[in-house]
Design a protein around this motif. Structure first.
Motif, short mmCIF file in Angstrom:
data_model
loop_
_atom_site.label_atom_id
_atom_site.label_comp_id
_atom_site.label_asym_id
_atom_site.label_seq_id
_atom_site.Cartn_x
_atom_site.Cartn_y
_atom_site.Cartn_z
N TYR A 33 6.27 21.48 -28.15
CA TYR A 33 6.99 20.45 -28.87
C TYR A 33 7.14 20.81 -30.34
O TYR A 33 6.19 21.27 -30.98
CB TYR A 33 6.24 19.11 -28.78
N LEU A 34 8.33 20.58 -30.90
CA LEU A 34 8.53 20.67 -32.34
C LEU A 34 8.15 19.35 -32.98
O LEU A 34 7.66 19.31 -34.11
CB LEU A 34 9.99 21.01 -32.66
N HIS A 35 8.39 18.27 -32.26
CA HIS A 35 7.96 16.93 -32.68
C HIS A 35 7.60 16.18 -31.42
O HIS A 35 8.31 16.23 -30.42
CB HIS A 35 9.08 16.18 -33.40
N ARG A 36 6.49 15.46 -31.45
CA ARG A 36 6.07 14.71 -30.27
C ARG A 36 5.87 13.26 -30.67
O ARG A 36 4.87 12.90 -31.28
CB ARG A 36 4.78 15.28 -29.71
N GLY A 37 6.83 12.43 -30.31
CA GLY A 37 6.75 11.01 -30.59
C GLY A 37 6.45 10.18 -29.36
O GLY A 37 6.14 9.01 -29.46
N ILE A 38 6.55 10.80 -28.19
CA ILE A 38 6.26 10.11 -26.93
C ILE A 38 4.99 10.74 -26.36
O ILE A 38 5.02 11.87 -25.88
CB ILE A 38 7.42 10.25 -25.93
N ALA A 39 3.92 10.01 -26.44
CA ALA A 39 2.64 10.55 -25.97
C ALA A 39 2.45 10.27 -24.49
O ALA A 39 2.88 9.24 -23.98
CB ALA A 39 1.50 9.92 -26.76
N ALA A 40 1.82 11.19 -23.81
CA ALA A 40 1.37 10.93 -22.44
C ALA A 40 0.14 10.03 -22.58
O ALA A 40 -0.77 10.33 -23.33
CB ALA A 40 1.01 12.24 -21.75
N ARG A 41 0.16 8.92 -21.90
CA ARG A 41 -0.95 8.00 -22.10
C ARG A 41 -1.38 7.35 -20.79
O ARG A 41 -0.72 7.48 -19.78
CB ARG A 41 -0.60 6.96 -23.15
N GLN A 42 -2.47 6.64 -20.90
CA GLN A 42 -3.02 5.92 -19.77
C GLN A 42 -3.08 4.45 -20.15
O GLN A 42 -3.15 4.11 -21.33
CB GLN A 42 -4.42 6.41 -19.44
N PHE A 43 -3.07 3.58 -19.14
CA PHE A 43 -3.24 2.16 -19.42
C PHE A 43 -3.88 1.49 -18.22
O PHE A 43 -3.87 2.01 -17.11
CB PHE A 43 -1.91 1.48 -19.77
N GLN A 44 -4.42 0.33 -18.49
CA GLN A 44 -4.91 -0.55 -17.44
C GLN A 44 -4.63 -1.98 -17.89
O GLN A 44 -5.00 -2.37 -18.99
CB GLN A 44 -6.41 -0.37 -17.21
N ARG A 45 -3.94 -2.72 -17.07
CA ARG A 45 -3.62 -4.11 -17.36
C ARG A 45 -4.15 -4.94 -16.19
O ARG A 45 -3.91 -4.61 -15.03
CB ARG A 45 -2.11 -4.26 -17.51
N THR A 46 -4.89 -6.01 -16.49
CA THR A 46 -5.54 -6.82 -15.46
C THR A 46 -5.10 -8.27 -15.55
O THR A 46 -5.00 -8.82 -16.65
CB THR A 46 -7.08 -6.73 -15.62
N PHE A 47 -4.85 -8.87 -14.40
CA PHE A 47 -4.50 -10.28 -14.30
C PHE A 47 -5.42 -10.91 -13.26
O PHE A 47 -5.61 -10.34 -12.19
CB PHE A 47 -3.05 -10.46 -13.83
N VAL A 48 -5.98 -12.05 -13.57
CA VAL A 48 -6.82 -12.77 -12.62
C VAL A 48 -5.95 -13.82 -11.94
O VAL A 48 -5.30 -14.63 -12.61
CB VAL A 48 -8.03 -13.43 -13.31
N LEU A 49 -5.91 -13.77 -10.61
CA LEU A 49 -5.06 -14.66 -9.83
C LEU A 49 -5.86 -15.83 -9.28
O LEU A 49 -6.99 -15.67 -8.84
CB LEU A 49 -4.42 -13.89 -8.67
N ALA A 50 -5.24 -16.99 -9.27
CA ALA A 50 -5.88 -18.18 -8.71
C ALA A 50 -5.89 -18.08 -7.19
O ALA A 50 -5.13 -17.31 -6.60
CB ALA A 50 -5.12 -19.43 -9.15
N GLU A 51 -6.74 -18.87 -6.58
CA GLU A 51 -6.75 -18.96 -5.12
C GLU A 51 -5.37 -19.43 -4.66
O GLU A 51 -4.74 -20.25 -5.31
CB GLU A 51 -7.81 -19.96 -4.64
#
Length: 144
Positions: free
Chosen positions: A88-106
């Motif tokens: 890369y000559l310029h890197r503005g888009i990083a390879a990344r990881q994520f985790q998003r959690t939602f708790v669901l009702a019964e």
């Protein structure tokens, strides 16, 4: 000193699990990535009320995303690996990881998930439980 909460009222019995769920959500990722929307899709005669979670996951492929449901906790994970072959000559888009959690009702179940144009849409169905009213008879204690 014991912790006080909204659910510690003596009139609310058996809500320990809800308190644990609130704690779990509070400890969940406060990271703002990826951004998401939650929308309510009105029910019609043929279907129950639907909730749709849409996450902006541009750059992720289906193979890099994982959706799991465990103990009413919906978890979406994304993992991208760095491409070491690129210079890369310029890197503005990083390879990344994520985790998003939602708790669901019964009563909420995951219907499906779809990835389209960088948006991951997860549809949830909320089934309306039947209202149950039961009369409790007062027993007679016999002396004896």
């Amino acid at each position: 000193m014991p912790r006080m909460s909204l659910l510690s009222s003596p009139l609310l019995l058996g809500f320990d699990e809800i308190e644990r769920l609130v704690d779990r959500v509070a400890k969940g990722g406060a990271d703002g990535y990826p951004p998401y929307n939650i929308e309510r899709i009105p029910k019609d005669e043929a279907s129950a009320e639907t909730l749709r979670i849409t996450l902006a996951v541009a750059g992720f492929t289906r193979d890099q995303l994982e959706i799991t449901l465990e103990d009413n906790q919906l978890t979406i994970r994304g993992k991208q690996d760095d491409d070491k072959t690129r210079a890369y000559l310029h890197r503005g888009i990083a390879a990344r990881q994520f985790q998003r959690t939602f708790v669901l009702a019964e009563g909420i179940e995951v219907r499906n998930a779809d990835l389209n144009n960088g948006l991951l849409a997860i549809d949830l169905v909320r089934h309306t439980p039947e209202r149950l009213i039961r009369r409790i008879e007062i027993g007679r204690k016999t002396s004896g």
